[in-house]
Design an enzyme around this catalytic site. Structure first.
Site, PDB file in Angstrom:
ATOM      1  N   LYS A 134       0.827  -1.209   0.000  1.00 26.04           N
ATOM      2  CA  LYS A 134       0.000   0.000   0.000  1.00 26.04           C
ATOM      3  C   LYS A 134       0.865   1.264   0.000  1.00 26.04           C
ATOM      4  O   LYS A 134       0.597   2.213  -0.722  1.00 26.04           O
ATOM      5  CB  LYS A 134      -0.928   0.009   1.235  1.00 26.04           C
ATOM      6  CG  LYS A 134      -1.877  -1.184   1.277  1.00 26.04           C
ATOM      7  CD  LYS A 134      -2.683  -1.236   2.563  1.00 26.04           C
ATOM      8  CE  LYS A 134      -1.883  -1.566   3.803  1.00 26.04           C
ATOM      9  NZ  LYS A 134      -1.304  -2.921   3.848  1.00 26.04           N
ATOM     10  N   GLY A 135       1.911   1.248   0.850  1.00 27.40           N
ATOM     11  CA  GLY A 135       2.780   2.430   0.974  1.00 27.40           C
ATOM     12  C   GLY A 135       3.384   2.803  -0.360  1.00 27.40           C
ATOM     13  O   GLY A 135       3.357   3.965  -0.768  1.00 27.40           O
ATOM     14  N   GLY A 145       3.272  -0.936   8.816  1.00 26.37           N
ATOM     15  CA  GLY A 145       4.593  -0.540   8.326  1.00 26.37           C
ATOM     16  C   GLY A 145       4.470  -0.398   6.824  1.00 26.37           C
ATOM     17  O   GLY A 145       4.261  -1.389   6.134  1.00 26.37           O
ATOM     18  N   HIS A 146       4.507   0.829   6.318  1.00 29.40           N
ATOM     19  CA  HIS A 146       4.318   1.075   4.892  1.00 29.40           C
ATOM     20  C   HIS A 146       5.645   1.522   4.282  1.00 29.40           C
ATOM     21  O   HIS A 146       6.185   2.560   4.651  1.00 29.40           O
ATOM     22  CB  HIS A 146       3.226   2.127   4.674  1.00 29.40           C
ATOM     23  CG  HIS A 146       1.861   1.651   5.110  1.00 29.40           C
ATOM     24  ND1 HIS A 146       0.719   2.386   4.969  1.00 29.40           N
ATOM     25  CD2 HIS A 146       1.471   0.471   5.677  1.00 29.40           C
ATOM     26  CE1 HIS A 146      -0.322   1.693   5.425  1.00 29.40           C
ATOM     27  NE2 HIS A 146       0.117   0.533   5.878  1.00 29.40           N
ATOM     28  N   THR A 147       6.155   0.714   3.343  1.00 29.18           N
ATOM     29  CA  THR A 147       7.498   0.941   2.803  1.00 29.18           C
ATOM     30  C   THR A 147       7.446   1.710   1.483  1.00 29.18           C
ATOM     31  O   THR A 147       6.668   1.375   0.597  1.00 29.18           O
ATOM     32  CB  THR A 147       8.192  -0.409   2.556  1.00 29.18           C
ATOM     33  OG1 THR A 147       7.988  -1.241   3.698  1.00 29.18           O
ATOM     34  CG2 THR A 147       9.681  -0.228   2.316  1.00 29.18           C
ATOM     35  N   GLN A 177      -3.244  -2.310   7.313  1.00 23.98           N
ATOM     36  CA  GLN A 177      -3.578  -3.739   7.415  1.00 23.98           C
ATOM     37  C   GLN A 177      -4.274  -4.193   6.118  1.00 23.98           C
ATOM     38  O   GLN A 177      -4.037  -3.616   5.074  1.00 23.98           O
ATOM     39  CB  GLN A 177      -4.440  -4.035   8.645  1.00 23.98           C
ATOM     40  CG  GLN A 177      -3.688  -3.910   9.963  1.00 23.98           C
ATOM     41  CD  GLN A 177      -3.540  -2.482  10.457  1.00 23.98           C
ATOM     42  OE1 GLN A 177      -4.493  -1.759  10.623  1.00 23.98           O
ATOM     43  NE2 GLN A 177      -2.312  -2.070  10.731  1.00 23.98           N
TER      44      GLN A 177
HETATM   45  P1  GDP Z   1       2.268  -2.163   3.078  1.00 27.01           P
HETATM   46  O1  GDP Z   1       2.167  -2.411   4.545  1.00 27.01           O
HETATM   47  O2  GDP Z   1       1.066  -2.626   2.337  1.00 27.01           O
HETATM   48  O3  GDP Z   1       2.638  -0.754   2.729  1.00 27.01           O
HETATM   49  O4  GDP Z   1       3.459  -3.093   2.558  1.00 27.01           O
HETATM   50  P2  GDP Z   1       4.898  -3.272   3.273  1.00 27.01           P
HETATM   51  O5  GDP Z   1       5.710  -2.072   2.992  1.00 27.01           O
HETATM   52  O6  GDP Z   1       4.763  -3.705   4.681  1.00 27.01           O
HETATM   53  O7  GDP Z   1       5.428  -4.557   2.504  1.00 27.01           O
HETATM   54  C1  GDP Z   1       5.603  -4.593   1.134  1.00 27.01           C
HETATM   55  C2  GDP Z   1       7.074  -4.909   0.855  1.00 27.01           C
HETATM   56  O8  GDP Z   1       7.230  -5.252  -0.513  1.00 27.01           O
HETATM   57  C3  GDP Z   1       7.990  -3.724   1.073  1.00 27.01           C
HETATM   58  O9  GDP Z   1       9.251  -4.175   1.471  1.00 27.01           O
HETATM   59  C4  GDP Z   1       8.064  -3.084  -0.319  1.00 27.01           C
HETATM   60  O10 GDP Z   1       9.246  -2.338  -0.513  1.00 27.01           O
HETATM   61  C5  GDP Z   1       8.049  -4.298  -1.187  1.00 27.01           C
HETATM   62  N1  GDP Z   1       7.431  -4.141  -2.499  1.00 27.01           N
HETATM   63  C6  GDP Z   1       6.357  -3.376  -2.841  1.00 27.01           C
HETATM   64  N2  GDP Z   1       6.035  -3.598  -4.136  1.00 27.01           N
HETATM   65  C7  GDP Z   1       6.901  -4.528  -4.601  1.00 27.01           C
HETATM   66  C8  GDP Z   1       7.071  -5.193  -5.854  1.00 27.01           C
HETATM   67  O11 GDP Z   1       6.320  -4.997  -6.801  1.00 27.01           O
HETATM   68  N3  GDP Z   1       8.090  -6.110  -5.938  1.00 27.01           N
HETATM   69  C9  GDP Z   1       8.918  -6.381  -4.896  1.00 27.01           C
HETATM   70  N4  GDP Z   1       9.876  -7.281  -5.089  1.00 27.01           N
HETATM   71  N5  GDP Z   1       8.796  -5.765  -3.709  1.00 27.01           N
HETATM   72  C10 GDP Z   1       7.790  -4.862  -3.565  1.00 27.01           C
HETATM   73  P1  IMO Z   2       0.236  -2.968   7.263  1.00 30.74           P
HETATM   74  O1  IMO Z   2      -0.536  -1.669   7.290  1.00 30.74           O
HETATM   75  C1  IMO Z   2       0.437  -7.177   8.315  1.00 30.74           C
HETATM   76  C2  IMO Z   2      -1.341  -8.370  12.129  1.00 30.74           C
HETATM   77  C3  IMO Z   2      -0.416  -8.826  13.223  1.00 30.74           C
HETATM   78  C4  IMO Z   2      -1.326  -9.793  13.963  1.00 30.74           C
HETATM   79  C5  IMO Z   2      -2.687  -9.116  13.867  1.00 30.74           C
HETATM   80  C6  IMO Z   2      -3.044  -8.273  15.089  1.00 30.74           C
HETATM   81  O2  IMO Z   2       1.699  -2.779   7.257  1.00 30.74           O
HETATM   82  O3  IMO Z   2      -0.266  -3.834   6.148  1.00 30.74           O
HETATM   83  P2  IMO Z   2      -2.217  -5.988  16.128  1.00 30.74           P
HETATM   84  O4  IMO Z   2      -0.836  -5.446  16.371  1.00 30.74           O
HETATM   85  O5  IMO Z   2      -3.040  -5.147  15.221  1.00 30.74           O
HETATM   86  O6  IMO Z   2      -2.921  -6.340  17.403  1.00 30.74           O
HETATM   87  O7  IMO Z   2      -1.973  -7.390  15.382  1.00 30.74           O
HETATM   88  O8  IMO Z   2      -2.630  -8.276  12.710  1.00 30.74           O
HETATM   89  N1  IMO Z   2      -1.024  -7.024  11.573  1.00 30.74           N
HETATM   90  C7  IMO Z   2      -0.481  -6.827  10.374  1.00 30.74           C
HETATM   91  N2  IMO Z   2      -0.043  -7.707   9.453  1.00 30.74           N
HETATM   92  N3  IMO Z   2       0.465  -5.852   8.047  1.00 30.74           N
HETATM   93  C8  IMO Z   2      -0.002  -4.958   8.950  1.00 30.74           C
HETATM   94  O9  IMO Z   2      -0.108  -3.645   8.673  1.00 30.74           O
HETATM   95  C9  IMO Z   2      -0.460  -5.433  10.198  1.00 30.74           C
HETATM   96  N4  IMO Z   2      -0.953  -4.840  11.305  1.00 30.74           N
HETATM   97  C10 IMO Z   2      -1.308  -5.834  12.137  1.00 30.74           C
HETATM   98  O10 IMO Z   2       0.715  -9.467  12.693  1.00 30.74           O
HETATM   99  O11 IMO Z   2      -1.417 -10.997  13.241  1.00 30.74           O
HETATM  100 MG    MG Z   3       3.260  -3.343   6.083  1.00 32.67          MG
END
Ligand code: GDP
Ligand code: IMO
Ligand code: MG
Length: 422
Positions: free
Chosen positions: A17-18, A41-43, A223
Site C-alpha cells: 500500500k505504501g 509498516g508502509h514501505t 492492514q
Molecule cells: P504495506 O504495509 O502494504 O505498505 O506493505 P509493506 O511495505 O509492509 O510490505 C511490502 C514490501 O514489498 C515492502 O518491502 C516493499 O518495498 C516491497 N514491495 C512493494 N512492491 C513490490 C514489488 O512490486 N516487488 C517487490 N519485489 N517488492 C515490492
Molecule cells: P500494514 O498496514 C500485516 C497483524 C499482526 C497480527 C494481527 C493483530 O503494514 O499492512 P495488532 O498489532 O493489530 O494487534 O496485530 O494483525 N497485523 C499486520 N499484518 N500488516 C499490517 O499492517 C499489520 N498490522 C497488524 O501481525 O497478526
Molecule cells: Mg506493512
C-alpha cells in the site's frame, strides 16, 4: 459530485500500500490515513532511499500534498516522534503539511503493557499481535475510557491520563504482569510535548470542506481486509475496520462521497502472525517465495508466512469493499517459479464452494487449485506493458475474469519506477 478515493489492502496486510500511495500522490491534494496505528509498516522506495512509515500517511514525501491522520487512527506519541525525527533527517518539511485529528486516540505506555499481558495469557492461542498496544487502545475507545489528541490541549489532560492508568494498573495486576512504568512515562510525556508543535485539527471539517472545494483526496488504509475486526479471520485480526467503510468512520466521509476504491493485492499471499491461511505453503516453495519476496515484517521483522494466490478470498474482499480497480504487487517475485498454483475454490466440509465461508480453519476448509505456467522472465526492469511475458498477461487476465475487476497497475519491484500502468 466530488468524491474521495480509497486505497486499501485486500489480503492480510503488507500488500504494498505504501509504495502505491507514494506513486499515486502526485494526482492527489490530500492523503489521509483512516485506521490502524503503528502496527502498520508502509514501505516507500525512491532515489535509493528506503523508508518505512507507521502512522504518517505515505504521501509525506511529495512537496505539496497535505497528509491527514484521521480520527480512526490510534497514535503512539513515542513512535510518532521517531517517525518525525526520521523525516526531519531527510529534510522533509512535515509541520506545514501534516495534520492530526483531535479525535484520534492515544496509545498509552500501559496499553502496550496490556497488549503484552493479554498475548502472554493467551499462550499458544495468541493473536501474534505487533504488541504496539492497538487492541487495548481500541478497547478503551469503544469502552469510552480513551484519551484523545484533543485532550492534550485541555487542563485536565494529566488528570485523565492518571485515571486511565489507574484502571490499567488494576488490569495488569489481574494478569500478574510485571512492568516498570516509571521507565516508560518520561519518554511518553516528552513525545506528547513534541507533538504539540503539529497541527491538531477537526479533520472531519477539513476533509469535508476539501471535498466540497473539489480537492482530490486519497484515503490510505492500513492492514488488510482479512484482518478486519468484523470480516477478517476473527479472532486473528486487528481491532479496527480495515475495509472501505472504515474510511467513512475513520475520516468522517459520508458513504455517498466515496469514489474509486483501489484494492491492492500481492500476486501471491502472505500473512504475519497467527490464524488460518488456506493457501499457505509451509514447505520449501513457501520458503523460496519468502526469500525472493523478502517477506519479513516491516514493523516487527518477523518472517511472513507465504502461499499461493487465493481467488475466493480476493473476491470476498472485493465485494465487501466495493473495489472498482485492482493493483497487483510483487509480480517479479513469481518469476522464478516454473508453474504457479491459483486457488479457485475450496473444499468446505467436503463440498466444493467458490466463496470464503465463516470458518476457514484448515480442519473445515482446504484449497482447490488450478495450475498455470510461470514466466521465468526477470520483470524488474520492465516499464512497458507491451514487454510483459505472455504467461504473466494470462495470469492477469485470469484474475480479471475471476474477479470481474480490472487490474490497472502491475508492480514489478519495490521502487517507485518499477510500476507498470495497464
Ligand atoms: P504495506 O504495509 O502494504 O505498505 O506493505 P509493506 O511495505 O509492509 O510490505 C511490502 C514490501 O514489498 C515492502 O518491502 C516493499 O518495498 C516491497 N514491495 C512493494 N512492491 C513490490 C514489488 O512490486 N516487488 C517487490 N519485489 N517488492 C515490492
Ligand atoms: P500494514 O498496514 C500485516 C497483524 C499482526 C497480527 C494481527 C493483530 O503494514 O499492512 P495488532 O498489532 O493489530 O494487534 O496485530 O494483525 N497485523 C499486520 N499484518 N500488516 C499490517 O499492517 C499489520 N498490522 C497488524 O501481525 O497478526
Ligand atoms: Mg506493512
Amino acid at each position: 459530485m466530488n468524491k474521495a478515493d480509497v486505497l486499501l489492502g485486500l489480503q492480510w496486510g503488507d500488500e504494498g500500500k505504501g509504495k502505491i500511495v507514494d506513486v499515486l500522490t502526485p494526482a492527489y491534494d490530500i492523503i489521509a490515513r483512516f485506521q490502524g496505528g503503528p502496527n502498520a509498516g508502509h514501505t516507500l522506495e525512491f532515489n535509493g532511499i528506503k523508508h518505512v512509515l507507521h502512522t504518517i500517511p505515505s504521501g509525506i514525501f511529495h512537496p505539496t500534498a497535505v497528509n491527514v491522520v484521521g480520527n480512526g487512527v490510534v497514535i503512539d506519541p513515542v513512535i510518532f516522534k521517531k517517525e518525525l525525527d526520521a523525516l526531519a533527517a531527510l529534510k522533509v518539511d512535515v509541520k506545514s503539511k501534516l495534520m492530526i485529528s483531535r479525535r484520534a486516540h492515544l496509545i498509552l505506555p500501559t496499553h502496550r503493557l496490556l497488549d503484552a499481558a493479554s498475548e502472554a495469557s493467551k499462550g499458544k492461542n495468541k493473536i501474534g499481535s505487533t504488541l504496539k498496544g492497538i487492541g487495548p487502545t481500541y478497547m478503551d475507545k469503544t469502552g469510552r475510557n480513551g484519551l484523545r489528541i484533543g485532550d492534550i490541549e485541555t487542563k485536565e489532560f494529566k488528570e485523565k491520563y492518571d485515571a486511565l492508568v489507574e484502571k490499567h494498573k488494576q488490569l495488569l495486576s489481574y494478569h500478574n504482569f510485571e512492568y516498570n512504568l516509571a521507565e516508560l512515562e518520561p519518554t511518553w510525556f516528552e513525545a506528547i510535548d513534541y507533538l504539540k508543535q503539529l497541527q491538531f485539527v477537526d479533520t472531519e471539517h477539513y476533509v469535508n470542506n476539501a471535498i466540497k472545494a473539489g480537492k482530490k483526496i486519497l484515503a490510505e488504509g492500513a492492514q488488510g481486509s482479512l484482518l478486519d475486526i468484523d470480516f477478517g479471520s476473527y479472532p486473528f485480526v486487528t481491532s479496527s475496520n480495515t475495509i472501505c467503510a472504515g474510511a467513512c468512520n475513520g475520516l468522517g466521509i459520508a458513504p455517498n462521497r466515496i469514489g474509486n476504491v483501489i484494492g491492492i493485492f500481492k500476486a501471491y499471499c502472505t500473512r504475519v502472525g497467527s490464524g488460518p491461511f488456506p493457501t499457505e505453503l509451509d514447505n520449501p516453495i513457501g520458503e523460496k517465495m519468502r526469500q525472493i519476496g523478502r517477506e519479513f515484517g516491516s514493523t516487527t521483522g518477523r518472517p511472513r508466512r507465504t502461499g499461493w494466490l487465493d481467488i475466493p478470498a480476493l473476491k470476498y474482499a472485493i465485494t465487501i469493499n466495493g473495489v472498482t480497480e485492482l493493483m497487483m504487487m510483487k509480480a517479479d517475485v513469481l518469476s522464478d517459479f516454473e508453474s504457479l498454483d491459483i486457488c479457485t475454490h475450496y473444499l468446505h466440509n467436503g463440498k466444493k464452494i467458490d466463496y470464503l465461508p465463516y470458518n476457514i480453519d484448515p480442519k473445515y476448509l482446504q484449497p482447490v487449485y488450478t495450475t498455470v505456467k510461470g514466466w521465468s522472465v526477470d520483470l524488474t526492469g520492465v516499464t512497458d506493458k507491451g514487454k510483459l511475458p505472455k504467461e504473466l498477461m494470462d495470469y492477469i487476465k485470469f484474475i480479471e475474469k475471476e474477479t470481474e475487476t480490472p487490474i490497472t497497475i502491475v508492480s514489478v519491484g519495490p521502487d517507485r519506477t518499477q510500476t507498470i500502468r495497464m
